[in-house]
Design a protein around this motif. Structure first.
Motif, mmCIF file in Angstrom:
data_model
loop_
_atom_site.group_PDB
_atom_site.id
_atom_site.type_symbol
_atom_site.label_atom_id
_atom_site.label_comp_id
_atom_site.label_asym_id
_atom_site.label_seq_id
_atom_site.Cartn_x
_atom_site.Cartn_y
_atom_site.Cartn_z
ATOM 1 N N ILE A 283 0.798 -1.232 0.000
ATOM 2 C CA ILE A 283 0.000 0.000 0.000
ATOM 3 C C ILE A 283 0.829 1.280 0.000
ATOM 4 C CG2 ILE A 283 -1.894 -1.167 1.172
ATOM 5 C CD1 ILE A 283 -1.171 0.452 3.674
ATOM 6 N N LEU A 284 2.098 1.219 0.487
ATOM 7 C CA LEU A 284 2.884 2.447 0.541
ATOM 8 C C LEU A 284 3.230 3.013 -0.838
ATOM 9 C CD1 LEU A 284 5.345 2.010 3.552
ATOM 10 C CD2 LEU A 284 3.331 3.477 3.375
ATOM 11 N N ALA B 126 5.344 -8.434 -4.788
ATOM 12 C CA ALA B 126 3.989 -8.166 -5.284
ATOM 13 C C ALA B 126 3.765 -6.670 -5.424
ATOM 14 C CB ALA B 126 2.962 -8.772 -4.338
ATOM 15 N N GLY B 127 4.275 -5.905 -4.455
ATOM 16 C CA GLY B 127 4.157 -4.448 -4.536
ATOM 17 C C GLY B 127 4.908 -3.891 -5.729
ATOM 18 N N MET B 128 6.130 -4.404 -5.973
ATOM 19 C CA MET B 128 6.910 -3.961 -7.124
ATOM 20 C C MET B 128 6.202 -4.303 -8.427
ATOM 21 S SD MET B 128 10.812 -4.963 -6.004
ATOM 22 C CE MET B 128 11.367 -4.691 -7.687
ATOM 23 N N ALA B 129 5.645 -5.512 -8.500
ATOM 24 C CA ALA B 129 4.969 -5.944 -9.723
ATOM 25 C C ALA B 129 3.738 -5.091 -10.012
ATOM 26 C CB ALA B 129 4.571 -7.415 -9.610
ATOM 27 N N SER B 130 2.957 -4.806 -8.966
ATOM 28 C CA SER B 130 1.740 -4.019 -9.169
ATOM 29 C C SER B 130 2.065 -2.590 -9.584
ATOM 30 C CB SER B 130 0.895 -4.022 -7.887
ATOM 31 O OG SER B 130 1.591 -3.398 -6.820
ATOM 32 N N VAL B 131 3.105 -2.024 -8.970
ATOM 33 C CA VAL B 131 3.520 -0.666 -9.336
ATOM 34 C C VAL B 131 4.055 -0.651 -10.766
ATOM 35 C CG1 VAL B 131 5.206 1.153 -8.885
ATOM 36 C CG2 VAL B 131 3.987 0.103 -6.990
ATOM 37 N N GLY B 132 4.871 -1.639 -11.115
ATOM 38 C CA GLY B 132 5.417 -1.706 -12.471
ATOM 39 C C GLY B 132 4.334 -1.845 -13.524
ATOM 40 N N LEU B 133 3.343 -2.703 -13.249
ATOM 41 C CA LEU B 133 2.229 -2.888 -14.183
ATOM 42 C C LEU B 133 1.422 -1.619 -14.321
ATOM 43 C CD1 LEU B 133 0.449 -4.687 -15.959
ATOM 44 C CD2 LEU B 133 -0.750 -5.413 -13.888
ATOM 45 N N ALA B 134 1.152 -0.971 -13.183
ATOM 46 C CA ALA B 134 0.360 0.261 -13.214
ATOM 47 C C ALA B 134 1.071 1.357 -13.998
ATOM 48 C CB ALA B 134 0.082 0.728 -11.781
ATOM 49 N N ILE B 135 2.370 1.490 -13.788
ATOM 50 C CA ILE B 135 3.146 2.491 -14.516
ATOM 51 C C ILE B 135 3.167 2.178 -16.006
ATOM 52 C CG2 ILE B 135 5.491 3.362 -14.880
ATOM 53 C CD1 ILE B 135 5.905 3.167 -11.863
ATOM 54 N N GLY B 136 3.322 0.903 -16.353
ATOM 55 C CA GLY B 136 3.326 0.507 -17.754
ATOM 56 C C GLY B 136 2.019 0.857 -18.451
ATOM 57 N N ILE C 74 8.481 7.497 -10.773
ATOM 58 C CA ILE C 74 9.819 7.208 -10.261
ATOM 59 C C ILE C 74 9.789 6.994 -8.752
ATOM 60 C CG2 ILE C 74 12.147 8.147 -9.954
ATOM 61 C CD1 ILE C 74 11.719 9.677 -12.618
ATOM 62 N N GLY C 75 9.041 7.839 -8.061
ATOM 63 C CA GLY C 75 8.965 7.741 -6.610
ATOM 64 C C GLY C 75 8.334 6.444 -6.142
ATOM 65 N N ALA C 76 7.215 6.066 -6.760
ATOM 66 C CA ALA C 76 6.506 4.842 -6.356
ATOM 67 C C ALA C 76 7.356 3.603 -6.627
ATOM 68 C CB ALA C 76 5.176 4.748 -7.093
ATOM 69 N N LEU C 77 7.968 3.557 -7.809
ATOM 70 C CA LEU C 77 8.803 2.397 -8.152
ATOM 71 C C LEU C 77 10.054 2.344 -7.272
ATOM 72 C CD1 LEU C 77 9.093 -0.036 -9.981
ATOM 73 C CD2 LEU C 77 10.255 1.422 -11.656
ATOM 74 N N GLY C 78 10.625 3.503 -7.012
ATOM 75 C CA GLY C 78 11.807 3.563 -6.155
ATOM 76 C C GLY C 78 11.505 3.080 -4.739
ATOM 77 N N LEU C 79 10.347 3.479 -4.207
ATOM 78 C CA LEU C 79 9.971 3.047 -2.861
ATOM 79 C C LEU C 79 9.752 1.537 -2.814
ATOM 80 C CD1 LEU C 79 9.234 3.651 0.049
ATOM 81 C CD2 LEU C 79 6.891 4.171 -0.712
ATOM 82 N N ALA C 80 9.097 0.994 -3.843
ATOM 83 C CA ALA C 80 8.861 -0.453 -3.898
ATOM 84 C C ALA C 80 10.184 -1.225 -3.911
ATOM 85 C CB ALA C 80 8.038 -0.797 -5.139
ATOM 86 N N LEU D 254 10.131 -12.033 0.870
ATOM 87 C CA LEU D 254 10.059 -11.016 -0.187
ATOM 88 C C LEU D 254 8.738 -11.040 -0.952
ATOM 89 C CD1 LEU D 254 13.631 -11.324 -1.743
ATOM 90 C CD2 LEU D 254 12.765 -9.458 -0.331
ATOM 91 N N LEU D 255 7.831 -11.960 -0.617
ATOM 92 C CA LEU D 255 6.622 -12.151 -1.415
ATOM 93 C C LEU D 255 5.834 -10.876 -1.592
ATOM 94 C CD1 LEU D 255 4.612 -13.957 -2.906
ATOM 95 C CD2 LEU D 255 3.568 -14.497 -0.680
ATOM 96 N N TYR D 256 5.511 -10.210 -0.491
ATOM 97 C CA TYR D 256 4.661 -9.026 -0.587
ATOM 98 C C TYR D 256 5.412 -7.826 -1.166
ATOM 99 C CZ TYR D 256 1.274 -11.660 2.107
ATOM 100 O OH TYR D 256 0.390 -12.627 2.526
ATOM 101 N N ALA D 257 6.714 -7.755 -0.886
ATOM 102 C CA ALA D 257 7.504 -6.679 -1.482
ATOM 103 C C ALA D 257 7.565 -6.836 -2.998
ATOM 104 C CB ALA D 257 8.912 -6.690 -0.889
#
Length: 227
Positions: free
Chosen positions: A28-29, A73-83, A48-54, A68-71
């Motif tokens: 969620i962060l 998952a957070g990176m994947a969701s942010v990456g997909l959303a940005i894409g 950049i900020g959201a992906l960097g934080l993830a 690392l599962l949820y971390a």
């Protein structure tokens, strides 16, 4: 007053216990940071900020030797959303994965009730690791089915509102809808679910988790804490 204080303390302890196990902040962060930066400094900085934080959260978990599962998952969701946002050429594309995920969650919850394996029971099992068969006990399952129905209603209303706003062009309204129907609404629903579910388990008179594990015959004390 003592009962209210005790119940409030119980809620805080239960939420702390469950949220510490599911890696809540990992997922969620980054979206929260995206929403803030998008409104303050623009879309590119927000990406950049959201992906960097993830990435930082994942590195921190790696250093600490944590799961690392949820971390991831957070990176994947942010990456997909940005894409998707980049592909659509609009920051509102960032919210498309959340809308799709909401639709899938609504469908999954609905199916789970139809097949008599309510989704809320599964989420409780994943967080608490209570015996899975306990949830399907005839004097336990109704409580989880009823709470799942309440979540289905919430998912349906949120999905309808999100889709209606997404079809427009006002990104600020989309941000507002996602903020209101996100964790603020979810936490309120979790509290209501816990209070109702705990009360319903006692009324149903089924076995507690320990009574089920030890195969204690009826009459039972019922599960009086946790849901």
């Amino acid at each position: 007053m003592p009962e209210i204080k005790n119940k409030s303390r119980e809620l805080l302890e239960e939420f702390r216990s469950v949220f510490s196990k599911v890696g809540l902040l990992d997922t969620i962060l980054p979206p929260i940071l995206f929403l803030l930066l998008n409104g303050l400094v623009g879309f590119k900085a927000a990406m950049i900020g959201a992906l960097g934080l993830a990435i930082l959260i994942a590195i921190q978990r790696l250093i600490r030797g944590q799961a690392l599962l949820y971390a991831l998952a957070g990176m994947a969701s942010v990456g997909l959303a940005i894409g998707l946002a980049t592909l659509l050429g609009s920051s509102k594309g960032y919210f498309l994965p959340a809308i799709v995920n909401g639709g899938l969650t609504f469908a999954l919850a609905l199916v789970s009730v139809v097949i008599r394996k309510p989704m809320v029971a599964w989420t409780s099992y994943l967080a608490r690791r209570w015996p899975l068969d306990w949830y399907w006990h005839p004097r336990v399952r109704p409580a989880y089915s009823e709470v799942t129905l309440a979540w289905i209603l919430f998912f349906a209303l949120r999905l309808f509102w999100q889709v209606a706003v997404f079809q427009g062009q006002d990104v600020s309204q989309l941000v507002l809808v996602n903020a209101l129907t996100g964790w603020p609404a979810t936490v309120v629903l979790l509290i209501i679910s816990y209070l109702y579910g705990s009360w319903r388990l006692v009324k149903l008179g089924g076995p507690s988790v320990e009574e089920f594990r030890n195969q204690v015959p009826a009459p039972w004390q019922s599960q009086r804490r946790g849901f």
